[in-house]
Design an enzyme around this catalytic site. Structure first.
Site, PDB file in Angstrom:
ATOM      1  N   THR A  41       0.841  -1.199   0.000  1.00 32.58           N
ATOM      2  CA  THR A  41       0.000   0.000   0.000  1.00 32.58           C
ATOM      3  C   THR A  41       0.882   1.258   0.000  1.00 32.58           C
ATOM      4  O   THR A  41       1.986   1.251   0.548  1.00 32.58           O
ATOM      5  CB  THR A  41      -0.917   0.020   1.249  1.00 32.58           C
ATOM      6  OG1 THR A  41      -0.106   0.187   2.425  1.00 32.58           O
ATOM      7  CG2 THR A  41      -1.720  -1.264   1.378  1.00 32.58           C
ATOM      8  N   TYR A 196      -0.021  10.152  15.983  1.00 23.53           N
ATOM      9  CA  TYR A 196       0.729   9.284  15.059  1.00 23.53           C
ATOM     10  C   TYR A 196       1.300   8.093  15.835  1.00 23.53           C
ATOM     11  O   TYR A 196       1.173   6.937  15.421  1.00 23.53           O
ATOM     12  CB  TYR A 196       1.834  10.131  14.433  1.00 23.53           C
ATOM     13  CG  TYR A 196       2.769   9.443  13.472  1.00 23.53           C
ATOM     14  CD1 TYR A 196       2.372   9.140  12.168  1.00 23.53           C
ATOM     15  CD2 TYR A 196       4.073   9.120  13.850  1.00 23.53           C
ATOM     16  CE1 TYR A 196       3.255   8.544  11.270  1.00 23.53           C
ATOM     17  CE2 TYR A 196       4.967   8.526  12.963  1.00 23.53           C
ATOM     18  CZ  TYR A 196       4.546   8.240  11.677  1.00 23.53           C
ATOM     19  OH  TYR A 196       5.423   7.642  10.794  1.00 23.53           O
TER      20      TYR A 196
HETATM   21  N1  LIG Z   1       9.795   8.787   6.290  1.00 22.07           N
HETATM   22  C1  LIG Z   1      10.187   8.395   7.484  1.00 22.07           C
HETATM   23  O1  LIG Z   1      11.220   8.836   8.018  1.00 22.07           O
HETATM   24  C2  LIG Z   1       9.367   7.390   8.245  1.00 22.07           C
HETATM   25  C3  LIG Z   1       9.798   7.022   9.531  1.00 22.07           C
HETATM   26  C4  LIG Z   1       9.063   6.093  10.229  1.00 22.07           C
HETATM   27  C5  LIG Z   1       7.945   5.507   9.667  1.00 22.07           C
HETATM   28  N2  LIG Z   1       7.521   5.884   8.419  1.00 22.07           N
HETATM   29  C6  LIG Z   1       6.321   5.221   7.867  1.00 22.07           C
HETATM   30  O2  LIG Z   1       6.565   4.834   6.535  1.00 22.07           O
HETATM   31  C7  LIG Z   1       5.324   4.744   5.845  1.00 22.07           C
HETATM   32  C8  LIG Z   1       5.450   5.476   4.522  1.00 22.07           C
HETATM   33  O3  LIG Z   1       5.613   6.862   4.782  1.00 22.07           O
HETATM   34  P1  LIG Z   1       6.570   7.810   3.946  1.00 22.07           P
HETATM   35  O4  LIG Z   1       7.499   8.439   4.895  1.00 22.07           O
HETATM   36  O5  LIG Z   1       7.083   7.111   2.771  1.00 22.07           O
HETATM   37  O6  LIG Z   1       5.525   8.965   3.536  1.00 22.07           O
HETATM   38  P2  LIG Z   1       4.989   9.440   2.127  1.00 22.07           P
HETATM   39  O7  LIG Z   1       6.093   9.742   1.196  1.00 22.07           O
HETATM   40  O8  LIG Z   1       4.019  10.525   2.438  1.00 22.07           O
HETATM   41  O9  LIG Z   1       4.203   8.162   1.579  1.00 22.07           O
HETATM   42  C9  LIG Z   1       2.993   7.772   2.154  1.00 22.07           C
HETATM   43  C10 LIG Z   1       2.228   6.897   1.190  1.00 22.07           C
HETATM   44  O10 LIG Z   1       0.954   6.609   1.791  1.00 22.07           O
HETATM   45  C11 LIG Z   1      -0.074   7.057   0.914  1.00 22.07           C
HETATM   46  N3  LIG Z   1      -1.246   7.534   1.640  1.00 22.07           N
HETATM   47  C12 LIG Z   1      -1.321   8.584   2.491  1.00 22.07           C
HETATM   48  N4  LIG Z   1      -2.596   8.748   2.892  1.00 22.07           N
HETATM   49  C13 LIG Z   1      -3.321   7.807   2.267  1.00 22.07           C
HETATM   50  C14 LIG Z   1      -4.695   7.486   2.244  1.00 22.07           C
HETATM   51  N5  LIG Z   1      -5.604   8.200   2.918  1.00 22.07           N
HETATM   52  N6  LIG Z   1      -5.104   6.434   1.506  1.00 22.07           N
HETATM   53  C15 LIG Z   1      -4.224   5.709   0.778  1.00 22.07           C
HETATM   54  N7  LIG Z   1      -2.910   5.985   0.734  1.00 22.07           N
HETATM   55  C16 LIG Z   1      -2.474   7.020   1.475  1.00 22.07           C
HETATM   56  C17 LIG Z   1       0.550   8.200   0.118  1.00 22.07           C
HETATM   57  O11 LIG Z   1      -0.214   8.442  -1.053  1.00 22.07           O
HETATM   58  P3  LIG Z   1      -0.199   9.882  -1.804  1.00 22.07           P
HETATM   59  O12 LIG Z   1       1.048   9.918  -2.636  1.00 22.07           O
HETATM   60  O13 LIG Z   1      -1.456   9.873  -2.602  1.00 22.07           O
HETATM   61  O14 LIG Z   1      -0.184  10.932  -0.733  1.00 22.07           O
HETATM   62  C18 LIG Z   1       1.931   7.617  -0.142  1.00 22.07           C
HETATM   63  O15 LIG Z   1       1.903   6.698  -1.177  1.00 22.07           O
HETATM   64  C19 LIG Z   1       4.277   5.339   6.767  1.00 22.07           C
HETATM   65  O16 LIG Z   1       3.564   4.306   7.416  1.00 22.07           O
HETATM   66  C20 LIG Z   1       5.096   6.118   7.786  1.00 22.07           C
HETATM   67  O17 LIG Z   1       4.437   6.238   9.015  1.00 22.07           O
HETATM   68  C21 LIG Z   1       8.214   6.812   7.690  1.00 22.07           C
END
Ligand SMILES: NC(=O)c1ccc[n+]([C@@H]2O[C@H](COP(=O)([O-])OP(=O)(O)OC[C@H]3O[C@@H](n4cnc5c(N)ncnc54)[C@H](OP(=O)(O)O)[C@@H]3O)[C@@H](O)[C@H]2O)c1
Length: 317
Positions: A41, A196
């Site tokens: 996802t 969060y």
């Molecule tokens: N980046 C970090 O440092 C970090 C650290 C710890 C954990 N995480 C976790 O890693 C995971 C990915 O996050 P990321 O950092 O890669 O952020 P990101 O770049 O914002 O990616 C998030 C993804 O989730 C999708 N998404 C958001 N809201 C949604 C919704 N309502 N329905 C369906 N899809 C949705 C986004 O789609 P759109 O493109 O359409 O917005 C995007 O594909 C998350 O679970 C986050 O909590 C990230």
């Protein structure tokens, strides 16, 4: 005397060992996933995008669930063009549990067998927002949607055994606990980072119950922090946050390709075939915060989650 962090002379207390683990070299694998069906996802940016590319590079057949059709199509085209793999796309906004149900049922209908499910989609909001179903948004998108999707896909996951489910969590779960009496932040001032963290804690609790329930079915359930990496997370929080993230925060964050590599390792490495119910800091196993595994709370979180998604499980066995 060697006083470097991580040596026996200077070991951090258990609750802080995640800092030490973040600095350790991470593992990777040469194992391949040729033809294995991997559902993932949120592949339109950041961690999920990098994980999808790495899975495709390893030969996996991708089944992506994204909310934005146009962005999803771009990734789909890129994966088929660059890696020559099959990449399927389903559209669902995880704020709406009905859309998660439709996507889950459509995938279940089309794929009799699933080898890997990666619950990655996530969001961070500085402001309290509610989903159309009335849930606090981060709780709805991060926890309830992934909980429902996993339950909907259990039959094909069992068919794919030995199969794996990964929940993309965060070390941010250590920031606070989960208040089962106020899941939607109606009674307290809202703090985005705590909301969060609470959503990630709910996910950790239920991942443990999944692991126990399906121990004998050859389906494993693990939880992982993907590293602190550059992505679009939080970009929905207005111009000031976007500027802060782009020009300040990003200076301290790592390349999201590292997260993709870590997710691939957990999804593919043969050594993890029977490992279940564990938390990994990228690829290093560690203990989650004590309140994310607090006895007594785990079953209560499961029961509440089950009750909240029950209407969307109707007729799904
Ligand atoms: N980046 C970090 O440092 C970090 C650290 C710890 C954990 N995480 C976790 O890693 C995971 C990915 O996050 P990321 O950092 O890669 O952020 P990101 O770049 O914002 O990616 C998030 C993804 O989730 C999708 N998404 C958001 N809201 C949604 C919704 N309502 N329905 C369906 N899809 C949705 C986004 O789609 P759109 O493109 O359409 O917005 C995007 O594909 C998350 O679970 C986050 O909590 C990230």
């Amino acid at each position: 005397m060697d006083l470097r962090l991580g040596t026996d002379d200077m070991k951090l207390p258990r609750e802080l060992q995640y800092i030490e683990n973040s600095l350790k070299p991470q593992r990777s694998t040469d194992a391949r996933l040729d033809g294995r069906v991997c559902v993932i996802t949120g592949t339109t940016s950041g961690v999920g995008y990098e994980a999808a590319k790495r899975l495709a590079q390893g030969g996996a057949e991708l089944v992506m669930i994204c909310r934005n059709q146009e962005k999803g199509r771009q990734v789909q085209n890129e994966l088929t063009r660059d890696y020559g793999v099959k990449a399927d796309l389903f559209i669902a906004d995880f704020q709406a549990l009905d859309e998660v149900r439709k996507a889950g049922l459509a995938i279940k209908e089309k794929y009799r067998r699933i080898d890997v499910l990666i619950n990655n989609a996530g969001v961070f909001s500085k402001r309290r927002r509610l989903t159309p179903d009335g849930h606090e948004m981060t709780f709805g998108v991060i926890h309830l949607a992934s909980f429902l999707l996993t339950r909907l896909l259990m039959a094909p996951l069992k068919q794919g055994a030995p199969s794996r489910v990964l929940f993309i969590s965060s070390e941010a779960h250590r920031f606070t606990g989960l208040n089962l009496n106020d899941l939607d932040w109606r009674k307290r001032p809202y703090l985005g980072m705590f909301a969060y963290a609470a959503a990630k804690i709910a996910q950790i609790h239920t991942a443990h119950v999944f692991a126990d329930q399906f121990q004998g079915d050859g389906v494993t359930f693990n939880i992982m922090h993907p590293g602190a990496v550059r992505s679009n997370i939080g970009m929905n929080n207005g111009l000031i946050y976007r500027l802060y993230s782009r020009y300040i925060l990003n200076l301290f964050l790592k390349d999201p390709a590292e997260s993709g590599e870590a997710i691939y390792y957990l999804a593919a490495d043969p050594s993890l075939e029977a490992v279940t119910g564990k938390f990994f800091n990228q690829t290093i196993e560690e203990e989650p915060a004590w309140y994310a595994v607090k006895p007594g709370l785990t079953q209560a979180v499961w029961d509440r989650s089950e009750a909240l998604v029950e209407p969307y499980m109707e007729g799904c066995g």
